[in-house]
Design an enzyme around this catalytic site. Sequence first.
Site, mmCIF file in Angstrom:
data_model
loop_
_atom_site.group_PDB
_atom_site.id
_atom_site.type_symbol
_atom_site.label_atom_id
_atom_site.label_comp_id
_atom_site.label_asym_id
_atom_site.label_seq_id
_atom_site.Cartn_x
_atom_site.Cartn_y
_atom_site.Cartn_z
ATOM 1 N N SER A 207 0.876 -1.164 0.000
ATOM 2 C CA SER A 207 0.000 0.000 0.000
ATOM 3 C C SER A 207 0.909 1.208 0.000
ATOM 4 O O SER A 207 1.885 1.274 0.746
ATOM 5 C CB SER A 207 -0.858 -0.029 1.271
ATOM 6 O OG SER A 207 -1.244 1.279 1.657
ATOM 7 N N ARG B 14 -25.104 -49.325 -4.805
ATOM 8 C CA ARG B 14 -24.909 -47.935 -5.257
ATOM 9 C C ARG B 14 -25.578 -47.030 -4.240
ATOM 10 O O ARG B 14 -26.718 -47.273 -3.853
ATOM 11 C CB ARG B 14 -25.499 -47.681 -6.660
ATOM 12 C CG ARG B 14 -25.183 -46.232 -7.130
ATOM 13 C CD ARG B 14 -25.191 -46.092 -8.649
ATOM 14 N NE ARG B 14 -24.601 -47.281 -9.233
ATOM 15 C CZ ARG B 14 -25.043 -47.885 -10.325
ATOM 16 N NH1 ARG B 14 -26.060 -47.349 -10.994
ATOM 17 N NH2 ARG B 14 -24.472 -48.996 -10.759
#
Lengths: 454, 454, 454, 454
Positions: free
Chosen positions: A278, A317
């Site tokens: 900054s 499944r």
Amino acid sequence: MTDHVAISDALSASRAMNAVFSDMAIVGAALKFERDLARSQAELGLIPAAAAVAIAAAARPEGMDMAALSREMQRAGTLAIPLVKALTARVAAKDPEHAGFVHLGATSQDVSDTALVLVLVEAGQLITALIDRLATALLRLAVAERDTPILARTLMQPGPPTTFGLKAAGWLAGVLDARARLKSDLATAATLQFGGAVGTLAALGENGPRVAAALARRLGLADPGAPWHTQRSRVVAAGTTFAMLGLAAGKMARDVSLLMQYEVGEAAEPGGAGRGGSSTMPHKRNPTASIIALTAAQRLPHLAASLLGAMVQEHERATGGLQAEWPIMRDIAEASAAALEAMVEVAEGITFDRARMRANIDSLRGLVFAERLFLTLAPALGRAPAYAAVEAALARALKNGVDLRDALDDDPAITGALTPAERDAMFDPMGYLGSAGVFVDRIAARARAEGISA
Amino acid sequence: MTDHVAISDALSASRAMNAVFSDMAIVGAALKFERDLARSQAELGLIPAAAAVAIAAAARPEGMDMAALSREMQRAGTLAIPLVKALTARVAAKDPEHAGFVHLGATSQDVSDTALVLVLVEAGQLITALIDRLATALLRLAVAERDTPILARTLMQPGPPTTFGLKAAGWLAGVLDARARLKSDLATAATLQFGGAVGTLAALGENGPRVAAALARRLGLADPGAPWHTQRSRVVAAGTTFAMLGLAAGKMARDVSLLMQYEVGEAAEPGGAGRGGSSTMPHKRNPTASIIALTAAQRLPHLAASLLGAMVQEHERATGGLQAEWPIMRDIAEASAAALEAMVEVAEGITFDRARMRANIDSLRGLVFAERLFLTLAPALGRAPAYAAVEAALARALKNGVDLRDALDDDPAITGALTPAERDAMFDPMGYLGSAGVFVDRIAARARAEGISA
Amino acid sequence: MTDHVAISDALSASRAMNAVFSDMAIVGAALKFERDLARSQAELGLIPAAAAVAIAAAARPEGMDMAALSREMQRAGTLAIPLVKALTARVAAKDPEHAGFVHLGATSQDVSDTALVLVLVEAGQLITALIDRLATALLRLAVAERDTPILARTLMQPGPPTTFGLKAAGWLAGVLDARARLKSDLATAATLQFGGAVGTLAALGENGPRVAAALARRLGLADPGAPWHTQRSRVVAAGTTFAMLGLAAGKMARDVSLLMQYEVGEAAEPGGAGRGGSSTMPHKRNPTASIIALTAAQRLPHLAASLLGAMVQEHERATGGLQAEWPIMRDIAEASAAALEAMVEVAEGITFDRARMRANIDSLRGLVFAERLFLTLAPALGRAPAYAAVEAALARALKNGVDLRDALDDDPAITGALTPAERDAMFDPMGYLGSAGVFVDRIAARARAEGISA
Amino acid sequence: MTDHVAISDALSASRAMNAVFSDMAIVGAALKFERDLARSQAELGLIPAAAAVAIAAAARPEGMDMAALSREMQRAGTLAIPLVKALTARVAAKDPEHAGFVHLGATSQDVSDTALVLVLVEAGQLITALIDRLATALLRLAVAERDTPILARTLMQPGPPTTFGLKAAGWLAGVLDARARLKSDLATAATLQFGGAVGTLAALGENGPRVAAALARRLGLADPGAPWHTQRSRVVAAGTTFAMLGLAAGKMARDVSLLMQYEVGEAAEPGGAGRGGSSTMPHKRNPTASIIALTAAQRLPHLAASLLGAMVQEHERATGGLQAEWPIMRDIAEASAAALEAMVEVAEGITFDRARMRANIDSLRGLVFAERLFLTLAPALGRAPAYAAVEAALARALKNGVDLRDALDDDPAITGALTPAERDAMFDPMGYLGSAGVFVDRIAARARAEGISA
């Protein structure tokens, strides 16, 4: 569509890994399964050779309507149903008589699991490349700073010195540990899924195993011998190891962010394009790369838990466990890769300040060497008297706000046992690094033995 | 870009909620903060009115380069840095003298947290609408099937009957519990974040609180009185309650998937466009909507844990904890909404088979009524003799494979105590539903009192 | 047996909370259910008054074989089966004719859930007392240090100052947020479970609701209107809020451990009996209490996730989800209480060093006031020139290693705009605390309004 | 104190594993470190031989005040401080001159980590024995029921048959996968921790590595070459694999609980002492062992996540991450072992009903063989006509409520293509098991190759 990381994901996902899990990549992998299934069946004379040619020609992700697939799979509960439909339609449009040979004998989960494995292999290669790069940079750092003293900090409080090289070697060891496991996990995971409707390959009669072997070979995967539809440890293991790697990067990031504190100031991230910084706060060096790694570290344990939790899958499944794996695996891979990328950047460009490291040791005014002093005096004075002498010297140093070195001069027992030069030597960090160098050498040797060179 | 759900997410994410977290929505919310900040400052005379007009004109997401923002935020560690830069550039292009008034006195986290809150409010509205629709459908179902007997199943084993209405009322109660909490959590979350660089609003001098009040009012948010930069319970609470709602849907989905088993066959999802079903397996009714909800249920606990874990945030701005919130919050919202959408579909269209429910009760051959028989006989025979008589009858029934009803006839003690009609009545489920109807009525009354009408 | 915390748990569990979940406490709560069930049924004339007397006399935990109960419950899958057997045997030993009235109409889960609720109420009281004590100490600290400047640290890098009072007020606000939620969650949780075998109270005929009402009244619990056997949000909500409280303590602990770093040195735990400290490392002040809180913070998110995950419960009684709640709830309560106890100790005895706080601000050489300088110069010089002047002064300060204050003197634009006294004032932290004091006052007012006084 | 499992833990913890983590065991392991450290130093001439003898004599857990250790460690933040103090006091009481040689050169974490490793090795042996027993029973079951047809169920809906043997082989494969990983993880974990105050062994001068080597040898552990104080993958890897094993057991438990449903009735837990069962509900076979395993499965993913999350450890000794490991590791080990014990009981004693398995297949009226029929007809009729014929036959079967077999007779195309005997054969499950037997054989061969024999 596929090369954009959503803003909500931008701090959490590796862009390169995001591409590995793109729609094109997933659909491409699924179509590769269909293509090589047809080729394998043709090779074994189970379907016409022309059918395999027609299917292979159509089995490309280009031109598939990804938005439609995404919508329809949410209705169907699996990608395979709309994808096989779309592929069949493509084949039928050119070769109607071959459309019936698409997906022959396979089940939806065969497609999606094999696609998951193929994508996982790609992900594993990307992760492996990142690890290797990270390990290389850390090896270089460890070797270069092998003998650079730095305060060790236990429970976030200063102790006697260690070396910056041993800190780096520790990060390296963390990476190597997980790397070894990853190799084995990826080898186990790189396995075909092929069981047909219920895992018996019944629709292929006696030919199931032969088709499986050919298909695995074509895809560059191992043939597991039997389907693993609801035994998920192959993929789960790889996922948890991805997470461990990201967390090893997180450990390094935590250390770096602590070293970067203004009050510590011993090391800093390289900065670089767009990173922190900054103009009105020029003293600030935000640990942005570390933040990326720590953000991943917040998510990875829970993602791994989701994968583990999904292992309890019903019968042949699962309802829920199976279907949750795709997004979890993608998130684990993306977060782990993001953490590793960030630490590669740091490891390759880290700046550090040896003078500040030394100054921070000195700021302790010799107190961290009390144990050393005691060990040195004990043979001469006896253990109990030595202990008492050190304790008294510490008390004097604290009371008078002076260096422990100076507090020694007031005690004739100590001045009798140690010359001024010996007393000075007590407070030289270089003389109290123990086996730090040996430990660096050993970890470096391990890294080299495992193929890392720097 | 923003209206596509990735294939890897398609089983896990609500499409409507995905749009709430789109790039456009997030950037739009962040720009709304900047716009209303400028307007508030102009209103209080802190910046020129023309600056606020210029900023408001530029503060629109349309035309922003989302891909660039996504890339740059990963470097900067926050969306705010590139976004404020882009906004400032837009203002500067038209009104250079006003560009300096963009983002005045605010910090990155003010923007991103307030944007998170604004998006969360949208998400909350979507979730609330789904809950209300789900509660309405379940209320209707509970009332309609108030007296329909169905086997209760404890530990997945059959017990005496309950009613299908009470099952639905149970699902409804689960939803209502979380709904009450959500209202309060959303109210608490709908709060401005505004503290400036370190949470003191120092750049605004004495004006901080007045700007905050004006800004909150413009954004339709509450003014929290003080910034909450590293106190995250506001957002975390809402997130965990989203998760609870999705899990309440998951409980319903588990039950539905169990009831849909072929061997049970008491209820089924509505099917509908693209759902399950197979022409070669016409007996199959895949619980696809339940799978969507159960998939979400696999992920939600862990996502909530990630949010909770992120609460340990350092000092005035966190390294990792803060940055992880966006993807987690999005995933929680998307998964919860997906689960609720799926259960709305089921609740509104569930098919069920009262005859099969009765037949399943009958298949137990009266055994589930043994407790009732004992309670009826006890006053007449004494508790111990009654118990012995029932136990013996059960043994006869099991041994001979007959109904418990028939086994009663062999025991004169029982035939002396109960007429044949009374014996028959023992096995009528309608007579052994206890307070099921009362419980349904009470839950229905609660739902109506809380604003659900059906 | 019940007042010992295992060594493997000693860093993770509050000893006081451990006692709340002791065998005696759990079995005592379960027996209270049985006692009050019998009394309620006698009150309503459903069983002989003498039976209730006999059952109440026997329903005491003293003398129960806890080891046998523990063993048998693992076989039976529930505490209730061996406990009811043991209670029945006790009654039978003295009053055989009343033994048959034990547990009448109730199911195992009624006993264990109501016991869980009763224990949870106790746990809630303990937690509440800890929160109140913590809030009181933090309120006192916030008010006393309302105007004490301390560096704010964002992303672990120094920013402009805040106040130590506002830091404490932030910790207080975190506690208050969760406290408000806890009150409501505990009120919701303090509810009877009573549904009989399958949730219909069928064994009580029409009397179910009346027995439930009487039983709830006797136990001091709310009557929920209907059983909630597989709708778990009541207990889950309380558990997640326990976790949030522990994590709010964890946030405070993280800050304290950072402030205690030798290089920062702004605050320290009180030390006290057995805490940290080492005679040979007298400079070391280990953050031992913070470590206890951070240890809890590691576990709490996952424990909360376990509770949430357990919400998907099958039909009328779950297989796994239900049974996991006891150990999880205990661990959450023990870990949260341990974290709160540790932070009570810290909040009540924290030592801090205002001079060091100021010195750390000064060590930044004025750089953290650059934003302030710019804001002050902008009206005089114009925004762009002011920005350029500040940037140049920062560059000079960094280049020459001088204070920013001194770098100002080289720029005539600045010396023209600000008198030396004004320039000095720029670097007084007391003048750049913004609304820190107001925010402290508001949070303090909220605490007082919510019944905290200090 | 050490052989009692708290009631709050009784459904969640293996009693055998609880003993592995007892106070006696942990303190015993920690004292073994101190004993062998002294012996190693004496062996190398670093301390007097008599000191090692005195220390070894005192270093026994018997007579240690466990309650005091537990209390003091919560204050000190580590077991090592009070334990070393107690040990030193013991030595001093008999041999004051040797007391100073206790714990020489070691740090608290050396003791607690090495104790953790020693306990982990014990835990690993217990888990390994359970796996081997489970694998043996499953191998036997898989081989024995290799050809027993049972409905496969995908998404909880019936499909074509598989075999009960292949179901068991699937459970076996899940166990074998995790078993292979466990071996490697335990080998990696069985490693000394020894680094002294900050990981350099500075207090031992140049002798550090030699002491470490001797100490590792005495303890039966590997010498890792360098300390791993804040690199936790060794213990985390073992913990996550424990969790995977428990979850593999959980998958089996889910299947068993589903098979045990009254409406399915194909298999049941063995029952046995204290398990489930009710005299008034004689039809009920509660899946109590499965519930134990599923209870563990609820907790294990989150416990693994806690371990993973704890990997982000600060500098040379962590604040929170390290200290959380003991209770988590204990809970993982206890829960995993409980799950495995439960499934050992089930695998060794499961009852099953081949007739019911067949009856359930038959109850589908041939519909599950539609795919087979199509595949058989396709070569004769062409794919499209075959598909149309099967679809029409299915529609007739459903409409008329008859078996698919009977619906075939109405279609001359089918009767022309298949003789009645061929048509009958279509519906024989034994003819449509595909490669189920081959897959069983391969998994069995793998099990045998890995040392499992049955």
